[in-house]
Design a protein around this motif. Structure first.
Motif, mmCIF file in Angstrom:
data_model
loop_
_atom_site.group_PDB
_atom_site.id
_atom_site.type_symbol
_atom_site.label_atom_id
_atom_site.label_comp_id
_atom_site.label_asym_id
_atom_site.label_seq_id
_atom_site.Cartn_x
_atom_site.Cartn_y
_atom_site.Cartn_z
ATOM 1 N N HIS A 147 0.833 -1.199 0.000
ATOM 2 C CA HIS A 147 0.000 0.000 0.000
ATOM 3 C C HIS A 147 0.872 1.256 0.000
ATOM 4 C CE1 HIS A 147 -3.796 -2.138 0.681
ATOM 5 N NE2 HIS A 147 -3.140 -2.922 1.512
ATOM 6 N N TYR A 148 0.312 2.341 -0.515
ATOM 7 C CA TYR A 148 1.027 3.620 -0.580
ATOM 8 C C TYR A 148 0.760 4.454 0.677
ATOM 9 C CZ TYR A 148 1.805 2.712 -5.600
ATOM 10 O OH TYR A 148 2.188 2.194 -6.817
ATOM 11 N N THR A 149 0.869 3.821 1.824
ATOM 12 C CA THR A 149 0.609 4.501 3.096
ATOM 13 C C THR A 149 1.525 5.699 3.287
ATOM 14 O OG1 THR A 149 0.042 2.327 3.991
ATOM 15 C CG2 THR A 149 0.360 4.123 5.567
ATOM 16 N N ALA A 150 2.748 5.602 2.803
ATOM 17 C CA ALA A 150 3.707 6.698 2.973
ATOM 18 C C ALA A 150 3.173 7.993 2.366
ATOM 19 C CB ALA A 150 5.045 6.323 2.346
ATOM 20 N N ASP A 451 15.871 -0.425 6.481
ATOM 21 C CA ASP A 451 15.243 -1.297 5.495
ATOM 22 C C ASP A 451 13.720 -1.133 5.471
ATOM 23 O OD1 ASP A 451 15.280 -3.366 3.529
ATOM 24 O OD2 ASP A 451 14.645 -4.807 5.057
ATOM 25 N N ARG A 452 13.187 -0.158 6.200
ATOM 26 C CA ARG A 452 11.751 0.076 6.182
ATOM 27 C C ARG A 452 11.351 0.928 4.974
ATOM 28 N NH1 ARG A 452 9.649 -3.928 9.111
ATOM 29 N NH2 ARG A 452 9.923 -3.701 11.358
ATOM 30 N N ARG A 453 10.057 0.892 4.629
ATOM 31 C CA ARG A 453 9.546 1.723 3.549
ATOM 32 C C ARG A 453 9.360 3.154 4.063
ATOM 33 N NH1 ARG A 453 10.740 -2.499 2.593
ATOM 34 N NH2 ARG A 453 12.552 -1.183 2.163
ATOM 35 N N GLY A 454 9.263 4.119 3.119
ATOM 36 C CA GLY A 454 9.041 5.490 3.550
ATOM 37 C C GLY A 454 9.474 6.511 2.530
ATOM 38 N N THR A 471 9.497 6.690 8.078
ATOM 39 C CA THR A 471 9.323 5.270 7.773
ATOM 40 C C THR A 471 7.947 4.793 8.228
ATOM 41 O OG1 THR A 471 10.250 4.506 9.890
ATOM 42 C CG2 THR A 471 11.795 4.811 8.066
ATOM 43 N N VAL A 472 7.517 3.696 7.603
ATOM 44 C CA VAL A 472 6.352 2.939 8.069
ATOM 45 C C VAL A 472 6.792 1.486 8.232
ATOM 46 C CG1 VAL A 472 4.600 4.458 7.077
ATOM 47 C CG2 VAL A 472 5.552 2.628 5.679
ATOM 48 N N ASP A 473 6.298 0.840 9.279
ATOM 49 C CA ASP A 473 6.762 -0.514 9.601
ATOM 50 C C ASP A 473 6.181 -1.582 8.696
ATOM 51 O OD1 ASP A 473 8.369 0.446 11.582
ATOM 52 O OD2 ASP A 473 7.056 -0.146 13.248
ATOM 53 N N TYR A 474 5.080 -1.258 8.005
ATOM 54 C CA TYR A 474 4.490 -2.271 7.121
ATOM 55 C C TYR A 474 3.705 -1.585 6.012
ATOM 56 C CZ TYR A 474 0.589 -1.350 10.357
ATOM 57 O OH TYR A 474 -0.369 -0.750 11.145
ATOM 58 N N GLY A 479 -2.729 1.472 7.025
ATOM 59 C CA GLY A 479 -2.820 2.070 8.351
ATOM 60 C C GLY A 479 -1.553 2.126 9.166
ATOM 61 N N ALA A 480 -0.393 1.847 8.597
ATOM 62 C CA ALA A 480 0.842 1.885 9.384
ATOM 63 C C ALA A 480 1.103 3.305 9.886
ATOM 64 C CB ALA A 480 2.018 1.405 8.544
ATOM 65 N N PRO A 481 1.434 3.470 11.164
ATOM 66 C CA PRO A 481 1.740 4.813 11.674
ATOM 67 C C PRO A 481 3.084 5.310 11.149
ATOM 68 C CG PRO A 481 2.128 3.161 13.376
ATOM 69 C CD PRO A 481 1.502 2.435 12.218
ATOM 70 N N LEU A 482 3.256 6.607 11.182
ATOM 71 C CA LEU A 482 4.500 7.223 10.722
ATOM 72 C C LEU A 482 5.529 7.219 11.844
ATOM 73 C CD1 LEU A 482 5.812 8.764 8.319
ATOM 74 C CD2 LEU A 482 5.095 10.877 9.463
ATOM 75 N N VAL A 483 6.763 6.905 11.477
ATOM 76 C CA VAL A 483 7.884 6.920 12.417
ATOM 77 C C VAL A 483 8.961 7.829 11.843
ATOM 78 C CG1 VAL A 483 9.631 5.524 13.609
ATOM 79 C CG2 VAL A 483 7.360 4.556 13.135
ATOM 80 N N THR A 484 9.613 8.613 12.706
ATOM 81 C CA THR A 484 10.761 9.423 12.304
ATOM 82 C C THR A 484 11.968 8.946 13.094
ATOM 83 O OG1 THR A 484 9.312 11.310 11.857
ATOM 84 C CG2 THR A 484 11.666 11.765 12.028
ATOM 85 N N PRO A 485 12.689 7.933 12.586
ATOM 86 C CA PRO A 485 13.763 7.330 13.372
ATOM 87 C C PRO A 485 14.967 8.235 13.581
ATOM 88 C CG PRO A 485 13.676 6.373 11.177
ATOM 89 C CD PRO A 485 12.470 7.234 11.310
#
Length: 500
Positions: A147-150, A451-454, A471-474, A479-485
């Motif tokens: 999915h294009y969640t990003a 190696d995550r998508r984003g 990044t998104v974990d999946y 519905g993957a939440p957004l992460v800013t590592p």
């Protein structure tokens, strides 16, 4: 617009469509200080060649200063021709600099979605008086992989401009058992490339992001064929040069038909000039590159290899002589504080082998080492102001410092490279691949890897450039939440990435 037109527009009566004609949405691109390109394509049956009759159709357009479209500042009528898949590319000019506008198309009694775009600052606007630019960049959005969640998260960030660095579509045939399936076999002709682009354009998250900001686009390989090099296909035994150039011509035309590009980019057979500069005041110049069309063949079969004499071939090139000289000229004369190379493949020479041996990817800049070193030298010799390389292709996030000599890891840093992961390609990814620790030990100039998508989000000011890796974990489910590592800053006049 410089295109050869084979049919006259419909005269008199309005067109009658077999369904809603704006199924592929609308888009804008290549903003300047006084305008931008507006795009749409009439396609009531998008995956069936578009579902339009052969005759041409009038399309009306409007640009307004307000979302309600009550303060119209520009309007006109363009013909959508069958020869160009009933696509429309409107180059709007004479608008005010550095502000937002709204636009809409109408045809045959039907109206497109309303969308938003913007102009950039005047080229003579001093950097410290130019508005901060919020830029997001992305690449690699395999339809079947996720999915294009990003893009949903990118939309919420409200960027001023989006840069797409290639692999907008993938050319593989439809496969069973995927999250969602490509329609049709591997595209080889114009109709099948049109259908593949149309399928991607139906994604709601992608449409929404196109409708929210202007895009600056360039391609990589999958818009034609994996790992092709100039006139050379990946599978040399299965295609003649003549057949491949016919395929490339079809792919290039379909790409133009589906992107918000100016008339300067209209393809001529298997050739299409895509490199160009987009400028926001004297704050930032985006030098958009094409590392596919003019490159020589990959050494050692294009696979990971221990660099041998072939990588030092002085005739080996990613850019070709004409584009390379153009780039040097643009950088030398640029008045901008930040000079961005918006391009496809990784420039840092990342060693993938543990121990004293060196192994590099042969589809990337290290396979063309003479040219890679020349570009890095040019940053110094031409006194390029704050060079930053942004990169796609590799389906992983990287933050790299670029050294004058990668054989001497203590050598001077001359630029930084920001590499975005994929929107969906390669699926969910891993939290920490097995090779990560050893790779980072071998390459201390690599500051970050994921190696995550984003995607990557940047805030560009006259003194500080801030980069946030998103990044998104999946992507295997929505519905993957957004992460800013991690986040980094670049300081004007000081090469190298610093922790934010």
């Amino acid at each position: 617009a410089g295109r050869a037109l084979a049919a006259e527009p419909v005269s008199g009566a309005a067109a009658v469509f077999s369904g809603y004609p704006f199924t592929l949405g609308v888009a804008s691109g290549d903003p300047s200080a006084d305008g931008f390109v507006l795009w749409t394509r009439l396609a009531p049956k998008p995956m069936e060649g578009g579902g339009m009759k052969e005759e041409s159709v009038w399309v009306d357009w409007q640009v307004a200063e307000d979302e309600g479209m009550s303060r119209i500042v520009a309007s006109g009528r363009e013909a959508a021709h069958a020869d160009w898949a009933h696509s429309v590319h409107v180059e709007v000019a004479n608008l005010k600099p550095d502000r937002w506008y709204w636009y809409q198309f109408k045809a045959g009694g039907e109206a497109s979605p309303k969308a938003r775009t913007r102009t950039l600052a005047s080229p003579d606007q001093a950097a410290d008086q130019t508005s901060t630019l919020r830029m997001a960049f992305a690449s690699c959005q395999h339809w079947e992989a996720g999915h294009y969640t990003a893009y949903e998260h990118m939309l919420r960030e409200n960027p001023d401009v989006v840069i797409h660095l290639g692999d907008y579509i993938y050319e593989g045939r439809g496969r069973e058992g995927q999250l969602r399936r490509h329609v049709g076999d591997e595209p080889m002709d114009l109709v099948s490339y049109r259908n593949r682009h149309a399928q991607y354009k139906t994604d709601p998250a992608l449409q929404a992001m196109h409708q929210a900001a202007p895009w600056i686009v360039t391609w990589d390989d999958h818009e034609v064929e994996n790992n092709y090099a100039g006139p050379i296909p990946e599978e040399k035994a299965h295609s003649t040069p003549e057949a491949f150039l016919r395929r490339r011509a079809a792919a290039y035309q379909a790409y133009y038909e589906h992107m918000p590009l100016r008339a300067a980019c209209v393809p001529k057979g298997p050739d299409m000039k895509l490199y160009r500069t987009v400028r926001h005041g004297r704050l930032v110049d985006f030098h958009v590159l094409d590392t596919r069309q003019y490159r020589t063949d990959q050494p050692y079969g294009g696979e990971r290899a221990f660099p041998g004499p072939e990588v030092m071939n002085p005739d080996g090139t990613l850019l070709g002589k004409t584009q390379r000289e153009w780039l040097y000229s643009q950088m030398k004369t640029s008045p901008a504080t930040w000079n961005v190379l918006a391009q496809q493949v990784m420039m840092a020479r990342v060693d993938r082998a543990a121990g004293p041996d060196v192994a590099c990817a042969m589809d990337q800049w290290p396979a063309y080492e003479v040219e890679r070193r020349a570009v890095l030298r040019a940053f110094q010799e031409l006194k390029v102001s704050n060079p930053v390389v942004i990169t796609g292709d590799i389906h992983t996030h990287w933050a790299n410092d670029l050294l004058t000599d990668f054989d001497n890891l203590e050598s001077r840093t001359v630029a930084s490279e920001l590499v975005c992961s994929s929107i969906s390609s390669k699926g969910d990814g891993e939290a920490k691949p097995k090779f990560q620790d050893s790779m980072l030990r071998e390459n201390p100039f690599v500051k970050y890897f994921s190696d995550r998508r984003g995607y990557v989000s940047c805030t560009i000011g006259p003194k500080i450039w801030r980069t946030d890796f998103r990044t998104v974990d999946y992507v295997s489910r929505p519905g993957a939440p957004l992460v800013t590592p991690v986040s980094y800053i670049l300081e004007s006049g000081r090469a190298g990435l610093q922790n934010a």
